[in-house]
Structure formats: structure tokens, C-alpha cells
Motif scaffolding. Structure first.
Motif, PDB file in Angstrom:
ATOM      1  N   UNK A 164       0.802  -1.238   0.000  1.00 21.63           N
ATOM      2  CA  UNK A 164       0.000   0.000   0.000  1.00 21.63           C
ATOM      3  C   UNK A 164       0.829   1.281   0.000  1.00 21.63           C
ATOM      4  N   UNK A 165       1.886   1.373   0.838  1.00 18.79           N
ATOM      5  CA  UNK A 165       2.636   2.646   0.866  1.00 18.79           C
ATOM      6  C   UNK A 165       3.209   2.970  -0.512  1.00 18.79           C
ATOM      7  N   UNK A 166       3.233   4.261  -0.849  1.00 18.82           N
ATOM      8  CA  UNK A 166       3.796   4.675  -2.147  1.00 18.82           C
ATOM      9  C   UNK A 166       5.315   4.601  -2.073  1.00 18.82           C
ATOM     10  N   UNK A 167       5.931   3.993  -3.094  1.00 15.72           N
ATOM     11  CA  UNK A 167       7.392   3.831  -3.038  1.00 15.72           C
ATOM     12  C   UNK A 167       8.097   5.080  -3.548  1.00 15.72           C
ATOM     13  N   UNK A 168       9.279   5.334  -2.944  1.00 17.53           N
ATOM     14  CA  UNK A 168      10.136   6.454  -3.349  1.00 17.53           C
ATOM     15  C   UNK A 168      11.474   5.951  -3.895  1.00 17.53           C
ATOM     16  N   UNK A 169      11.832   4.722  -3.532  1.00 12.98           N
ATOM     17  CA  UNK A 169      13.110   4.164  -4.004  1.00 12.98           C
ATOM     18  C   UNK A 169      13.425   2.873  -3.256  1.00 12.98           C
ATOM     19  N   UNK A 170      14.571   2.316  -3.572  1.00 16.29           N
ATOM     20  CA  UNK A 170      14.959   1.016  -3.006  1.00 16.29           C
ATOM     21  C   UNK A 170      16.430   1.049  -2.641  1.00 16.29           C
ATOM     22  N   UNK A 171      16.795   0.281  -1.618  1.00 18.61           N
ATOM     23  CA  UNK A 171      18.221   0.078  -1.346  1.00 18.61           C
ATOM     24  C   UNK A 171      18.394  -1.373  -0.920  1.00 18.61           C
ATOM     25  N   UNK A 244       3.985  -2.475 -11.693  1.00 15.90           N
ATOM     26  CA  UNK A 244       3.332  -1.350 -12.384  1.00 15.90           C
ATOM     27  C   UNK A 244       3.018  -0.229 -11.388  1.00 15.90           C
ATOM     28  N   UNK A 245       2.545  -0.602 -10.216  1.00 17.75           N
ATOM     29  CA  UNK A 245       2.242   0.401  -9.171  1.00 17.75           C
ATOM     30  C   UNK A 245       3.523   1.147  -8.790  1.00 17.75           C
ATOM     31  N   UNK A 246       4.603   0.415  -8.632  1.00 22.60           N
ATOM     32  CA  UNK A 246       5.891   1.042  -8.281  1.00 22.60           C
ATOM     33  C   UNK A 246       6.328   2.018  -9.362  1.00 22.60           C
ATOM     34  N   UNK A 247       6.197   1.610 -10.614  1.00 24.70           N
ATOM     35  CA  UNK A 247       6.641   2.465 -11.726  1.00 24.70           C
ATOM     36  C   UNK A 247       5.846   3.766 -11.755  1.00 24.70           C
ATOM     37  N   UNK A 248       4.543   3.646 -11.536  1.00 26.24           N
ATOM     38  CA  UNK A 248       3.694   4.845 -11.517  1.00 26.24           C
ATOM     39  C   UNK A 248       4.143   5.762 -10.373  1.00 26.24           C
ATOM     40  N   UNK A 249       4.395   5.175  -9.208  1.00 27.04           N
ATOM     41  CA  UNK A 249       4.783   5.979  -8.035  1.00 27.04           C
ATOM     42  C   UNK A 249       6.167   6.611  -8.198  1.00 27.04           C
TER      43      UNK A 249
END
Ligand code: FO1
Length: 321
Positions: A164-171, A244-249
Motif C-alpha cells: 500500500x505505501x507509495x514507493x520512493x526508491x529502493x536500497x 506497475x504500481x511502483x513504476x507509476x509511483x
């Protein structure tokens, strides 16, 4: 099955990647397929070492995967989980009774000094898998998702918070000190693979952790084998999971073109072929402008025959090149 040739290396995350890996295993000779699997999703839960993507690969290749859930074992029961619930224990991550045996045995063997690679090879052999399933590393690498609710360990983001939380990035915690899978690196250095396939797995949380291991992307580039990537995005939707959700965010737009751009920008010179679905055929020319060969095929794998067909298509493509 194809005529014997060099071995094939596939890079994979969990469910989406495992589908193509099964098609590749069916298409190749027994033992010809090596799958290098993401372990950034691994975590310790209730004191157990959980390796979700490795288990999805081994369960799928051995015919034991639970197709309805997309993870875990077929014919699973949940007595232990119910008992845990009665005790007020943590039940957000659902461990089935039969699946528990895998985690108990892996945790025990690792505590006794066994490496994750050796454990996985033994597990796969016991379950009758002829392909080679390799964890991307024996070291601890843990995917952290930066979200609008702060930094979350991958399984907390994926399962507990249901993406659910909107992603900003990954490490990837621990990645710079991690040693990539030794056997795969040695085979790459000996140019032992005839083809390399990047399965239609999530680029950010399944494939990036593998490619960002020290020396991995360079070893793949120098392996003298064509690299074919199969797009996990079809018609703006992910074949499975939150890609797809991650890409949009992330503001990239959820398209196969954006996936191709991601691989070209982050790993220049790595990808030789990009396979997109027929639905996305109109994107082919824009992707070719990135300097990649594009191939169009039906990539949605519903049946076993679909998986085998896409596997054959991907292998033939690289051979023809
Ligand atoms: N995924 C879920 O959505 N819910 C679960 O409760 C869950 C439990 C689980 C247990 C063992 C295992 O190997 C995998 C499990 N998964 C579960 C799947 C897994 O967390 C994800 O699919 C992967 O990490 C993403 O590739």
C-alpha cells in the motif's frame, strides 16, 4: 527439448520469473538450466531463515508450487499458523505446515555452517529438480523499500502492508560487501553459458539486487552470451505483483518502454534483446531507438504450453542472433 548445447543462465525473482524458468527447464536438456535467484526478499521470521524466491523456484520446478496462492506449497495445511494465532503470535506472514519444514531445515543447516547455496542445491536434489537453483549470494543482502511511510524491510512492505505505501526508491543493505554466487561467476568467467535470460520479474526488487552485486553486471556483459530480457509489464500492467504500481509511483509510467529504459540506463551494454508482448507491439520502434533488438511474442504465460513457447521463442531469438 532442444539439442544439447551450452548451458543457459536465467536471472529470476519469484512467481513471474519461475513461470519462464519452468518453460526453460522443460525446453532444455535436464541439468542445462541454471537459475540465479534474488535473495533480497529473504528475512528472518520467528527465528527462521525464509528465502521466498528460492522456495518459489524450487517448488515450481519440482511441480509442488501452490498455483492459486503464487507462493508456498500445493495441498498446504495451516495447523501451526492457527495454533500460533491462539497464542497471540505474529501471523501476518503465513507459513504453511509443510512449508515450515523447509524453513526449519534450512535454518538448522545454516546454523550448522552449511551455506545457503549448498542447502539450496541439496533441497532441489531431494525434491527431484534437475535444474540448478543458485541463490544470488550466500551473504545477507536485504531489500529496503523507501516509502511515504518511511523505510520498510521488503516483506513488511510487501506482505504486512500489502504494497500500500507509495514507493520512493529502493536500497539493498549489505550488497557492497556481498560476494556474488561463486559457481555462477566461475561459469560466467569460463563463458560456459550459451544464453542469458532475464525473466519477467520485477526490475527493481527482483533483478536489480542480482545485477547490483559487485562485479555481476560486468561479468554478464563479458560472458560472451547474448542477454535477452523479457518484459514483466504487458499493456501497462504487471504480469504479477506491484511492478506497475511502483513504476507509476516512481513517475516512470508503467510501460515496457520504461522497463527497457531502466535496464539501458542502469546497465548500459548489458541487454541484447528485449522481448515485449504483442499488446505492446507499437512500443517496438521507441525501444529500438534505445539501441536494443526488440522481439514481439505472446508473453502472458497461463498454461504450461505458454511457458514452453515463450522459453523456446526467447532461446531461438538469442541463437538466431
Ligand atoms: N506472500 C504473501 O502475500 N502473503 C504471505 O503470507 C506470504 C507468506 C509466504 C511464506 C513463505 C514464502 O516462501 C513466501 C510467502 N509469500 C507470501 C510470498 C513472498 O513473500 C513474496 O511473493 C515474495 O517475496 C516476492 O517475490
Amino acid at each position: 527439448m532442444t539439442a544439447p548445447g551450452k548451458d543457459v543462465l536465467a536471472l529470476s525473482g519469484g512467481v513471474g520469473g519461475a513461470k519462464l524458468a519452468l518453460g526453460l527447464a522443460d525446453t532444455l536438456q535436464p541439468g542445462q538450466l541454471h537459475v540465479l535467484v534474488n535473495t533480497g526478499d529473504d528475512f528472518s521470521h520467528l527465528g527462521l531463515h525464509i528465502s521466498p524466491d528460492i522456495d518459489t523456484l524450487v517448488y515450481t520446478l519440482s511441480g509442488r508450487a501452490n498455483a492459486a496462492m503464487g507462493w508456498g506449497l500445493e495441498g498446504e495445511t495451516w495447523q501451526a499458523l492457527s495454533a500460533l494465532e491462539e497464542l497471540g503470535g505474529d501471523t501476518w506472514f503465513k507459513l504453511g505446515d509443510r512449508d515450515l519444514a523447509t524453513h526449519l531445515w534450512r535454518t538448522t543447516q545454516i546454523a550448522r555452517g552449511e551455506s545457503l547455496s549448498n542447502f539450496t542445491a541439496t533441497m532441489a536434489r531431494h525434491l527431484g529438480v534437475h535444474s540448478h537453483v543458485h541463490p544470488m549470494t550466500d551473504d545477507s543482502v536485504r531489500t529496503i523499500v523507501s516509502t511515504d511511510q518511511g523505510e520498510l524491510p521488503f516483506q513488511h512492505y510487501f506482505v504486512r502492508e500489502q504494497c500500500e505505501p507509495a514507493v520512493r526508491g529502493f536500497s539493498f543493505d549489505g550488497i557492497s560487501a556481498a560476494t556474488p554466487n561463486r559457481e555462477v561467476m566461475q561459469r560466467l568467467q569460463k563463458s560456459a553459458f550459451g544464453q542469458i535470460v532475464i525473466c519477467p520479474s520485477n526490475p527493481f526488487v527482483s533483478i536489480d539486487p542480482v545485477l547490483q552485486l559487485p562485479g555481476m553486471a560486468q561479468a554478464l556483459r563479458e560472458a560472451q552470451a547474448p542477454v535477452a530480457v523479457v518484459s514483466p509489464i504487458v499493456g501497462g500492467m504487471a504480469l504479477k505483483g506491484p511492478a506497475a504500481k511502483m513504476m507509476a509511483e516512481l513517475g516512470m509510467g508503467a510501460t515496457a518502454l520504461a522497463v527497457a529504459r531502466h535496464y539501458c540506463d542502469h546497465y548500459p551494454g548489458l541487454m541484447d534483446y528485449f522481448v515485449i508482448d504483442e499488446t505492446d507491439a507499437t512500443l517496438a520502434s521507441a525501444i529500438r531507438e534505445l539501441g536494443v533488438n526488440v522481439a514481439v511474442a505472446p508473453t502472458v504465460m497461463k498454461s504450461r504450453a505458454d511457458k514452453q513457447e515463450l522459453a523456446r521463442f526467447t532461446l531461438d531469438l538469442a541463437r538466431a542472433g
